[in-house]
Design an enzyme around this catalytic site. Sequence first.
Site, PDB file in Angstrom:
ATOM      1  CB  SER A 171      -0.946   0.015   1.203  1.00 44.22           C
ATOM      2  OG  SER A 171      -0.218   0.143   2.406  1.00 44.22           O
ATOM      3  CE  LYS A 181      -3.111   2.387   4.635  1.00 46.68           C
ATOM      4  NZ  LYS A 181      -2.928   1.528   3.439  1.00 46.68           N
TER       5      LYS A 181
END
Length: 226
Positions: free
Chosen positions: A67, A131
């Site tokens: 990701s 993230k």
Amino acid sequence: MSGRPPGTEPRTAARVGTTSREPDAERDSKKPRSLARELPLLIIFAFVLALILKTFVVQAFFIPSKSMVPTLKPGDRILVNRLSYRFGDIHRGDVIVFTDPTVDEDRGVIGGFAHWLVDGLGVASTEDFVKRVIGLPGDAIEIDNGTVLVNGHKIDEPYLNSRRDTSDFKPIVVPPGMLFVLGDNRTQSGDSRFPPPGGVGFVPVDHVVGKVAAIVWPPSRMGWVH
């Protein structure tokens, strides 16, 4: 004439500060016993010190997914600075580690200690995510054909994966005490664009573990994270 009986020698006074020396064999035999007593204490001290450092200063994490490619790749080991946001603010563009927003942080005394112990040991947890911060509390976020707009302005994102995302996201305002986060590999990231379980939704600020500082493994990828 001397008053001493023949054949006797005068006694010398004992000097202050002098001690008799133990035989070498007896002294050496005490060393292993002393080390055996001290070694467990040294191990416990080192263990506790490591836990304190990992809990409050810096902690290692393992990257399991794609990701955050190309910034972070599967198999990378990273160091997270846990003091960054104790003395400073979270900024747009920071790469952060945070705990699952859907998990209740109130685990009780026993559960809290167990989590602290496991967390301090650096054991991989499914409750941790990494993230990039895109939206801060009060920011208006919109994605138009893959282009991210914050408060109506396009932001520069040189860190993105070369495979361009062309999705859209309707305008939304980040609530107080929350963050809007995205993965650098937008086509393979379950982030704030999606509610759980497909994504993470908004991330509470108090769930942030710290700022990703560096990649420490493998050697070919060692370096600071931006």
